[in-house]
Design a protein around this motif. Structure first.
Motif: not given
Length: 275
Positions: A207-211, A215-218, A228-235, A261-269
């Protein structure tokens, strides 16, 4: 929107107020609807933290609502919604922005929130749960008070529902979370109504506990080591206007953006976009 029985009388609630259902001929079917009380204005579907007294509410995309928000409700605050008959975008006060926006393809219709206070749900105890209706789903809302303005991260938690989920409550008898709902407006659910229990099984789950934006990411904190490492983020950003919703807009210096209208992955933060 809701129904309650008092002394063998049925009362229902809708946008107009509270109605009493009357059976005049004794055939056990209501044949008259009496207005019982309309001396109050309808408020948003809210969630109240019984410990801290914090009140949260949601909405869905529409006029002046760019996407699905989760708000903290405070005294004398304006949340940006104007009647469609009012002059466009003439706001009477500073708009109190939400803790977080959920993209419309992810949660088209925000319903209610509930706090897992007094629950026996293991690592989820005391967390805020947001209920999505159109695509029935529960979301964990992780509060973040590191900044001057409260922010939050939203994470999909459970979506295995075959009815339109509208509300959820912790049952004090067993400390588990019960979800209920029925078809009121458009939903992808197949069944007319339903009631389910989500119970804690003590089985391991990452489970994610904090996001927290840095300055250089999340900065991401989990309750267990990741494989594995989490996927990259979009803004992206939203624009509040008299139109229904908002597209995903470029941030300064950003070359591309997603269109509405563009779908995002179901597990996206999902976190509050920086403006």
């Amino acid at each position: 929107m809701s129904i309650v029985s008092r002394k063998d009388k049925l009362f229902v609630y809708d946008r107009s107020g509270i109605w009493k259902l009357v059976d005049t001929n004794g055939d056990k079917e209501a044949d008259r609807y009496e207005m019982f009380c309309n001396l109050f204005a309808q408020t948003a579907e809210i969630g109240v933290n019984p410990k801290a007294g914090l009140v949260t509410a949601s909405d869905q995309q529409g006029n002046y609502v760019p996407s699905t928000p989760i708000q903290i409700i405070g005294n004398n605050q304006f949340y940006g919604h104007l009647p469609t008959i009012a002059p466009e975008e003439v706001y009477p006060a500073t708009i109190a922005e939400p803790m977080v926006w959920l993209p419309h393809p992810v949660n088209p219709s925000g319903a209610t929130q509930t706090w897992l206070i007094g629950a026996k749900m293991g690592p989820l105890n005391d967390e805020l749960i947001h209920v999505g209706y159109n695509r029935p789903e529960l979301f964990r809302v992780l509060m973040n008070d590191r900044f001057t303005r409260p922010q939050a991260t939203v994470m999909s938690f459970e979506r295995d529902f075959d009815f339109g989920s509208l509300n959820a409550q912790v049952n004090p008898a067993d400390g588990q979370l019960y979800v209920v709902g029925f078809q009121v407006w458009g939903t992808t659910a197949k069944k007319l109504s339903g009631l389910v229990r989500l119970r804690y099984t003590d089985q391991p789950r990452v489970l994610l506990k904090e996001m927290t934006p840095m300055d250089k990411g999340l900065l991401l904190r989990f309750n267990a080591k990741l494989a594995s490492d989490p996927a990259s983020a979009e803004r992206w950003s939203y624009q509040r206007s008299a139109k229904c919703g908002s597209p995903h807009l470029n941030l300064p210096g950003q070359a591309h953006h997603r269109r509405r209208g563009q779908a995002l992955p179901d597990d996206r933060l999902h976190g509050l976009p920086q403006h």
